[in-house]
Design a protein around this motif. Sequence first.
Motif, PDB file in Angstrom:
ATOM      1  N   LEU A  46       1.497  -0.838  -0.168  1.00  0.00           N
ATOM      2  CA  LEU A  46      -0.030   0.037   0.069  1.00  0.00           C
ATOM      3  C   LEU A  46       0.820   0.699  -0.298  1.00  0.00           C
ATOM      4  N   CYS A  47       1.712   1.185   0.580  1.00  0.00           N
ATOM      5  CA  CYS A  47       2.647   2.754   0.587  1.00  0.00           C
ATOM      6  C   CYS A  47       3.564   2.619  -0.919  1.00  0.00           C
ATOM      7  N   PHE A  48       4.019   1.299  -1.176  1.00  0.00           N
ATOM      8  CA  PHE A  48       4.163   1.437  -2.758  1.00  0.00           C
ATOM      9  C   PHE A  48       3.445   1.911  -3.546  1.00  0.00           C
ATOM     10  N   LEU A  49       1.794   2.070  -4.069  1.00  0.00           N
ATOM     11  CA  LEU A  49       1.210   1.999  -4.038  1.00  0.00           C
ATOM     12  C   LEU A  49       0.761   3.846  -4.344  1.00  0.00           C
ATOM     13  N   LEU A  50       0.551   4.306  -2.771  1.00  0.00           N
ATOM     14  CA  LEU A  50       0.795   5.214  -2.330  1.00  0.00           C
ATOM     15  C   LEU A  50       1.754   6.213  -2.869  1.00  0.00           C
ATOM     16  N   LEU A  51       3.474   6.269  -2.906  1.00  0.00           N
ATOM     17  CA  LEU A  51       3.590   6.558  -2.763  1.00  0.00           C
ATOM     18  C   LEU A  51       4.510   6.913  -4.473  1.00  0.00           C
ATOM     19  N   LEU A  52       4.593   5.933  -5.293  1.00  0.00           N
ATOM     20  CA  LEU A  52       5.104   5.711  -6.432  1.00  0.00           C
ATOM     21  C   LEU A  52       3.950   5.719  -7.307  1.00  0.00           C
ATOM     22  N   GLY A  53       2.696   4.406  -6.965  1.00  0.00           N
ATOM     23  CA  GLY A  53       1.938   4.185  -8.091  1.00  0.00           C
ATOM     24  C   GLY A  53       0.980   5.650  -8.580  1.00  0.00           C
ATOM     25  N   PRO A  55       1.717   8.637  -8.275  1.00  0.00           N
ATOM     26  CA  PRO A  55       2.412   9.835  -8.630  1.00  0.00           C
ATOM     27  C   PRO A  55       1.690   9.895 -10.519  1.00  0.00           C
ATOM     28  N   ILE A  56       2.398   8.172 -10.600  1.00  0.00           N
ATOM     29  CA  ILE A  56       3.042   8.495 -11.912  1.00  0.00           C
ATOM     30  C   ILE A  56       1.006   7.423 -12.659  1.00  0.00           C
ATOM     31  N   MET A  57       0.678   7.152 -11.942  1.00  0.00           N
ATOM     32  CA  MET A  57      -0.897   6.897 -12.461  1.00  0.00           C
ATOM     33  C   MET A  57      -1.574   8.107 -12.453  1.00  0.00           C
ATOM     34  N   GLU A  60       1.208   9.403 -16.142  1.00  0.00           N
ATOM     35  CA  GLU A  60       0.103   9.091 -17.425  1.00  0.00           C
ATOM     36  C   GLU A  60      -1.550   9.305 -17.609  1.00  0.00           C
ATOM     37  N   PHE A  61      -1.608   9.694 -17.033  1.00  0.00           N
ATOM     38  CA  PHE A  61      -3.629  10.030 -17.299  1.00  0.00           C
ATOM     39  C   PHE A  61      -2.963  11.663 -17.974  1.00  0.00           C
ATOM     40  N   ALA A  62      -2.749  12.928 -17.393  1.00  0.00           N
ATOM     41  CA  ALA A  62      -2.025  13.576 -17.757  1.00  0.00           C
ATOM     42  C   ALA A  62      -1.122  14.106 -19.152  1.00  0.00           C
ATOM     43  N   VAL A  63      -0.773  12.755 -19.399  1.00  0.00           N
ATOM     44  CA  VAL A  63      -0.134  13.042 -20.540  1.00  0.00           C
ATOM     45  C   VAL A  63      -0.951  12.429 -21.860  1.00  0.00           C
ATOM     46  N   GLY A  64      -1.923  11.462 -21.721  1.00  0.00           N
ATOM     47  CA  GLY A  64      -3.234  11.071 -21.888  1.00  0.00           C
ATOM     48  C   GLY A  64      -3.476  12.455 -22.894  1.00  0.00           C
ATOM     49  N   ARG A  65      -4.338  12.897 -21.820  1.00  0.00           N
ATOM     50  CA  ARG A  65      -5.224  14.128 -21.356  1.00  0.00           C
ATOM     51  C   ARG A  65      -4.342  15.418 -22.148  1.00  0.00           C
ATOM     52  N   ALA A  66      -3.427  15.454 -22.188  1.00  0.00           N
ATOM     53  CA  ALA A  66      -2.566  16.899 -22.832  1.00  0.00           C
ATOM     54  C   ALA A  66      -2.317  16.958 -24.057  1.00  0.00           C
ATOM     55  N   SER A  67      -1.593  15.571 -24.604  1.00  0.00           N
ATOM     56  CA  SER A  67      -2.334  14.963 -26.100  1.00  0.00           C
ATOM     57  C   SER A  67      -3.127  15.033 -26.821  1.00  0.00           C
TER      58      SER A  67
END
Length: 253
Positions: A46-53, A55-57, A60-67
């Motif tokens: 759960l720590c990795f989901l919150l700390l790494l997962g 933000p990266i998710m 990726e959403f931001a890249v898709g929406r912006a492009s």
Amino acid sequence: MERESFSSRLGFILISAGCAIGLGNVWRFPFITGLYGGASFVLIYLCFLLLLGLPIMVAEFAVGRASVRSAAKSFDVLEPAGTKWHLYKYGAIAGNVLLMMFYTTVSGWMLYYFYKMAVGGFVGLDAKGVGNVFGSLLSDPVTMAGNMIIIVLSCFGVCYLGVKAGVERITKNMMACLLLLMLILAVNSITLPNSAAGLKYYLYPDFNRVLEHGIREVVFAAMGQAFFTLSLGIGALAIFGSYIGKEQRLTGE
């Protein structure tokens, strides 16, 4: 031609979940959770989901929406002049192709099993007998290829119907069936003999098992599971992000 979008937020969430929920979560997660210390492993995961997962998710959403492009074109649109971000697309395309090869093969196995169950091919067989059926399937490339081709053609048919009428509508129904099936399996599991001992092994925190396998091994297993859970790193979520409207909060999604 105007680009389609999802008809509802629920459709987007279910399709994103459908991309992520697979063998890694339904089969592998309970297995490694029990192996690496139950709730103690879940805490690290759960720590990795919150700390790494997370933000990266969102990234990726931001890249898709912006492009508003697929993983193959997103960085071609967004990258600053002179940079090499567009090289990411080759890894993303390769990752998605390999993932498709894996899941179309496994889906072909499932289609074959569905056929065998429908005709009573497993009646009277014990676990070893069922295993022999699978072994004979693996030694028959023609049957495996035929079932995989049916799966691929079916998926092409769904995509041909479009985002709303095809992918979204069918995914909603299939995800509802999956959740119902998982609920039935969960209820059945806790009614089996010695289920209390199984639940304790699975969920009770046992840091001795973490030390037994080594902290490094457990941490890498938790990190890998967190990335696998969210389908990170291959541009899949960027594709879904390209359908998120500007008025929606990415973290909310």
